[in-house]
Scaffold this motif. Structure first.
Motif, mmCIF file in Angstrom:
data_model
loop_
_atom_site.group_PDB
_atom_site.id
_atom_site.type_symbol
_atom_site.label_atom_id
_atom_site.label_comp_id
_atom_site.label_asym_id
_atom_site.label_seq_id
_atom_site.Cartn_x
_atom_site.Cartn_y
_atom_site.Cartn_z
ATOM 1 N N ARG A 95 46.613 19.663 45.970
ATOM 2 C CA ARG A 95 45.460 20.403 45.445
ATOM 3 C C ARG A 95 44.483 20.748 46.562
ATOM 4 O O ARG A 95 43.994 21.879 46.657
ATOM 5 N N CYS A 96 44.207 19.792 47.425
ATOM 6 C CA CYS A 96 43.306 20.063 48.544
ATOM 7 C C CYS A 96 43.898 21.121 49.487
ATOM 8 O O CYS A 96 43.183 21.984 50.010
ATOM 9 N N LEU A 97 45.213 21.049 49.677
ATOM 10 C CA LEU A 97 45.853 22.029 50.543
ATOM 11 C C LEU A 97 45.786 23.433 49.934
ATOM 12 O O LEU A 97 45.539 24.425 50.639
ATOM 13 N N ASP A 98 45.973 23.525 48.619
ATOM 14 C CA ASP A 98 45.869 24.827 47.955
ATOM 15 C C ASP A 98 44.458 25.388 48.051
ATOM 16 O O ASP A 98 44.259 26.585 48.282
ATOM 17 N N LEU A 99 43.480 24.518 47.857
ATOM 18 C CA LEU A 99 42.098 24.990 47.951
ATOM 19 C C LEU A 99 41.745 25.407 49.370
ATOM 20 O O LEU A 99 40.956 26.332 49.582
ATOM 21 N N TYR A 100 42.327 24.732 50.328
ATOM 22 C CA TYR A 100 42.009 25.036 51.723
ATOM 23 C C TYR A 100 42.670 26.338 52.183
ATOM 24 O O TYR A 100 42.081 27.133 52.920
ATOM 25 N N LEU A 101 43.920 26.544 51.745
ATOM 26 C CA LEU A 101 44.670 27.709 52.203
ATOM 27 C C LEU A 101 44.505 28.930 51.316
ATOM 28 O O LEU A 101 44.823 30.043 51.734
ATOM 29 N N CYS A 102 44.041 28.740 50.100
ATOM 30 C CA CYS A 102 43.941 29.867 49.179
ATOM 31 C C CYS A 102 42.775 30.772 49.590
ATOM 32 O O CYS A 102 41.647 30.304 49.756
ATOM 33 N N PRO A 103 43.019 32.072 49.792
ATOM 34 C CA PRO A 103 41.901 32.976 50.119
ATOM 35 C C PRO A 103 41.035 33.220 48.890
ATOM 36 O O PRO A 103 41.521 33.607 47.824
ATOM 37 N N ARG A 104 39.765 33.000 49.044
ATOM 38 C CA ARG A 104 38.824 33.176 47.936
ATOM 39 C C ARG A 104 37.844 34.277 48.299
ATOM 40 O O ARG A 104 37.408 34.391 49.445
ATOM 41 N N GLN A 105 37.505 35.062 47.307
ATOM 42 C CA GLN A 105 36.575 36.166 47.518
ATOM 43 C C GLN A 105 35.696 36.312 46.283
ATOM 44 O O GLN A 105 36.173 36.219 45.154
ATOM 45 N N ARG A 106 34.464 36.533 46.535
ATOM 46 C CA ARG A 106 33.516 36.687 45.438
ATOM 47 C C ARG A 106 33.514 38.145 44.974
ATOM 48 O O ARG A 106 33.310 39.060 45.780
ATOM 49 N N LYS A 107 33.771 38.352 43.720
ATOM 50 C CA LYS A 107 33.756 39.680 43.132
ATOM 51 C C LYS A 107 32.433 39.874 42.394
ATOM 52 O O LYS A 107 32.120 39.129 41.464
ATOM 53 N N MET A 108 31.732 40.863 42.844
ATOM 54 C CA MET A 108 30.421 41.130 42.263
ATOM 55 C C MET A 108 30.596 41.951 40.987
ATOM 56 O O MET A 108 31.192 43.031 40.999
ATOM 57 N N ARG A 109 30.099 41.444 39.895
ATOM 58 C CA ARG A 109 30.149 42.175 38.636
ATOM 59 C C ARG A 109 29.000 43.178 38.591
ATOM 60 O O ARG A 109 27.879 42.861 38.963
ATOM 61 N N VAL A 110 29.346 44.329 38.118
ATOM 62 C CA VAL A 110 28.344 45.390 38.006
ATOM 63 C C VAL A 110 27.808 45.381 36.580
ATOM 64 O O VAL A 110 28.544 45.661 35.622
ATOM 65 N N ASN A 111 26.572 45.049 36.448
ATOM 66 C CA ASN A 111 25.918 45.044 35.140
ATOM 67 C C ASN A 111 25.326 46.430 34.897
ATOM 68 O O ASN A 111 24.299 46.804 35.476
ATOM 69 N N VAL A 112 26.030 47.185 34.074
ATOM 70 C CA VAL A 112 25.639 48.564 33.812
ATOM 71 C C VAL A 112 25.157 48.665 32.376
ATOM 72 O O VAL A 112 25.805 48.154 31.447
ATOM 73 N N ASN A 113 24.054 49.336 32.227
ATOM 74 C CA ASN A 113 23.539 49.595 30.890
ATOM 75 C C ASN A 113 24.321 50.746 30.274
ATOM 76 O O ASN A 113 24.458 51.806 30.896
ATOM 77 N N PRO A 114 24.866 50.585 29.089
ATOM 78 C CA PRO A 114 25.646 51.694 28.504
ATOM 79 C C PRO A 114 24.848 52.979 28.344
ATOM 80 O O PRO A 114 25.406 54.072 28.387
ATOM 81 N N GLU A 115 23.576 52.867 28.164
ATOM 82 C CA GLU A 115 22.766 54.073 28.010
ATOM 83 C C GLU A 115 22.682 54.875 29.304
ATOM 84 O O GLU A 115 22.456 56.085 29.274
ATOM 85 N N ASP A 116 22.847 54.168 30.431
ATOM 86 C CA ASP A 116 22.780 54.891 31.704
ATOM 87 C C ASP A 116 24.008 55.758 31.947
ATOM 88 O O ASP A 116 23.956 56.681 32.773
#
Length: 686
Positions: A379-400
């Motif tokens: 588990r530690c090896l997977d966490l260390y080697l796994c590439p992680r990236q933060r995906k920014m969620r776009v909060n869009v107002n439907p009216e826009d």
């Protein structure tokens, strides 16, 4: 001036002027020495010949042999290139004969055959000595130099009859006739040495390469060395080795900078010392290895440099185990039979615990204990080697996402205020139509009246009572005619409003007074043409066209002679009629029922006829009498149709609050669908 000595072998490649003068000087010295030796040789030869004559008689065979040998020498000299040696030799002999005088004349007459042979032998020896002297002073660099112009572009001599100058300063003329392609081809076919012949631009002559020169060229083309005896794989001399040698590689004295301190380095060192004293440069700390090299990979992850990175994602933390996860949980955390049955029936996502608590006597008897360390490591090896990236969620107002509509004031000429009101009808107005000039307006209402208005003043010019609800009105689009078609129940009325000049009224009257063609037809039984009289004629009603059913729409052709009427009916094919005023005849274009017809229209330019049913619009070619295209409106019920004046665009209105816009050049499907209509569309216009 001494005669010039030229090598008979190297005739093609003459030497320079200095070598020629040097050879002349040497030849003069040799002649002086030869004169002395000849005098002594002659005296000795006289004594020897007298002795030989006493001992042996004169032998003709030996004389013939000597003559043959002399002939060989002469042939060699004749074949060689003219060099001036023969002239120099003859002059010296003449001088010697003059010096000796008459004392030797008697002796020469007695021993003439022997002297001639001796003279020839001496001349041959003198030539050999001169040849050897010439080659002693030859150099390979000056063999090919004949044109003395130097290393200049030969294009400078292209306008002159010569190409340069020889060693004597005389011009080297170009050949009188240059070779053309035919001569070059013949020489190529006949000359076996053509392939190794090279043209010399400096002398305008052809040079035949020797075998050695061709071999040299081939070696250079193959990337080899020019010298055959050169060994390119000779062992290298190791000047530098691991052994310390006594003698240096070079005996060059050491530089001054090698034993005198450098001022630039002194300045750099002083700056570093000053920076260390001021604390700007700190010495490296010695790491203490006593604590060990093991560390927590994610212990200080929140405060590390990686945490400051925008896309850094920290490793997930496992929550600490509770009492239910213990190998010896308390009794209150153990499941009862009912709780276990309920846990099994629940969905895995709805369960409070993902496992069932169990009790073991010791930790070693837990089933996961044997693979515990291995699983944690993986588990530690997977966490260390796994590439992680933060995906920014776009909060869009439907009216826009809804496009912003422009302001009404920016859409000029958009109707913003009420300008004119045409008042006079007491019932619902069903249809309106504008004259081609845009000056007059006709309207039909349920009160049974047709009113003619002036557009700019909203003044009612004329009112015609038709005795029924008006379904549709249409003004003739031809500007040379002034006629209006009115649909009242099952009758189509042709009105003459008389709102035009005399020329237009006369052309309209001429069209209406045309006699009807004789000959019964199927349409004549269903559609009846009749003229009006009395009060109706005074009001302007000129013709009546009786239909078998109620007419809902009338429309004109752009020429003004044809008129189409629509009678929607599912049970019959008599839904559309096309009338011709000039001949007063009607025609049903369809023999079969194609659906409930809602509206029809003529193409303004081409002979096309548009027929709108509930779901589609069919386009017919009136000349070929066939359907050319079918437009899919994507609406439930089409109510009206309008064609653009250019004939490229069609708009269909429907009862489901939609407006379909077709581009006939693109596709049979709508180019755009307009859904911002609040109520249903009953009629459209372009």
């Amino acid at each position: 001036m001494l005669p010039q000595i030229v090598s008979p072998v190297k005739r093609r490649f003459p030497r320079g002027s200095m070598e020629a003068s040097r050879g002349n000087v040497q030849s003069a010295e040799q002649r002086a020495g030869m004169k002395k030796t000849k005098k002594t040789d002659k005296k000795r030869s006289k004594q020897d010949e007298e002795d030989e004559e006493e001992d042996q008689p004169f032998d003709l065979n030996s004389k013939a042999m000597e003559e043959d040998e002399d002939g060989d020498d002469l042939s060699d000299s004749e074949d060689s290139v003219y060099s001036g040696l023969e002239d120099s030799g003859s002059d010296s002999e003449k001088e010697e004969e003059e010096e000796e005088g008459g004392s030797d004349d008697a002796d020469e007459d007695e021993q003439s055959p022997v002297k001639e042979s001796k003279k020839k032998e001496g001349a041959g020896e003198e030539k050999e000595m001169k040849k050897e002297d010439e080659y002693d002073h030859d150099t390979s660099d000056e063999e090919d130099i004949r044109n003395t112009v130097g290393n200049i572009p030969m294009e400078w001599y292209k306008d002159f009859p010569h190409v340069g100058y020889n060693l004597d300063g005389k011009k080297i003329y170009k050949p009188i006739r240059n070779k053309d392609e035919l001569d070059d081809f013949l020489e190529k076919m006949e000359n076996p040495d053509y392939w190794k012949t090279v043209h010399d631009k400096k002398t305008s002559s052809d040079i035949v390469l020797s075998d050695e020169q061709i071999e040299l060229v081939n070696r250079l083309q193959r990337g080899q060395f020019g010298d055959v005896n050169f060994n390119e794989y000779e062992p290298t001399v190791e000047f530098f080795s691991k052994d310390v040698l006594i003698h240096p590689v070079t005996n060059r004295p050491a530089d001054k900078r090698s034993f005198i301190p450098s001022l630039i380095e002194k300045e750099k060192v002083s700056k570093l010392v000053h920076a260390i004293k001021m604390g700007w440069i700190k010495p490296r700390r010695v790491e203490d290895d006593s604590r060990g090299r093991f560390y927590d990979l994610w212990a200080s992850e929140s405060s590390s440099i990686l945490a400051k990175h925008k896309m850094h994602l920290p490793a997930p933390k496992i929550p600490l185990p509770g009492h239910e996860e213990s190998y010896n949980p308390p009794p209150e955390y153990m499941f009862t039979d009912e709780e276990r049955a309920l846990w099994e029936q629940q969905d895995p996502s709805d369960r409070r615990l993902p496992f069932v608590p169990k009790k073991y006597p010791s930790l070693r008897q837990v089933p996961a204990f044997s693979q515990f360390i291995h699983e944690r490591f993986e588990r530690c090896l997977d966490l260390y080697l796994c590439p992680r990236q933060r995906k920014m969620r776009v909060n869009v107002n439907p009216e826009d996402l809804i496009p912003k509509l422009p302001k009404p004031k920016d859409l000029q000429p958009f109707p913003t205020t009420q300008s004119l009101v045409y008042r006079g009808h007491s019932g619902l107005v069903r249809s309106i139509s504008v004259s081609p000039s845009g000056q007059w307006l006709v309207s039909g209402s349920d009160d049974g009246s047709v009113r003619l208005w002036e557009v700019c003043s909203s003044r009612c010019m004329k009112t015609v009572q038709v005795g029924g609800a008006v379904k549709s009105v249409a003004w003739n689009p031809n500007p040379s005619l002034c006629l209006v078609a009115v649909a009242v129940d099952s009758v189509v009325l042709i009105l003459s409003p008389a709102l035009a000049d005399k020329q237009v009224l006369l052309s309209s009257e001429r069209l209406l007074t045309t006699q009807q063609e004789e000959g019964p037809s199927e349409e004549s039984q269903t559609v009846v043409w009749s003229e009006t009289d009395g009060e109706e004629l005074n009001q302007g009603i000129r013709l009546k066209i009786q239909h078998p059913k109620a007419v809902h729409q009338v429309t004109w052709h752009s020429k003004g002679d044809y008129l189409a009427s629509v009678m929607p009916d599912h049970s019959s094919h008599l839904q559309v009629f096309i009338h011709q005023l000039s001949r007063r005849r009607s025609q049903n274009p369809f023999r079969r029922n194609k659906g409930l017809v809602q509206a029809v229209s003529f193409h303004p330019i081409r002979p096309y006829f548009f027929v709108a049913t509930q779901r589609s619009v069919r386009i017919y070619n009136l000349v070929k009498q066939e359907m050319t295209k079918k437009l899919q409106a994507n609406s439930k019920w089409i109510s009206s149709i309008a064609v653009h004046s250019g004939g490229d665009h069609v708009i269909c209105g429907s009862y489901d609050c939609r407006l379909s816009w077709f581009d006939l050049d693109l596709s049979t499907k709508p180019y755009k669908m307009l859904r911002y209509i609040i109520t249903c569309t009953c009629n459209t216009a372009q």
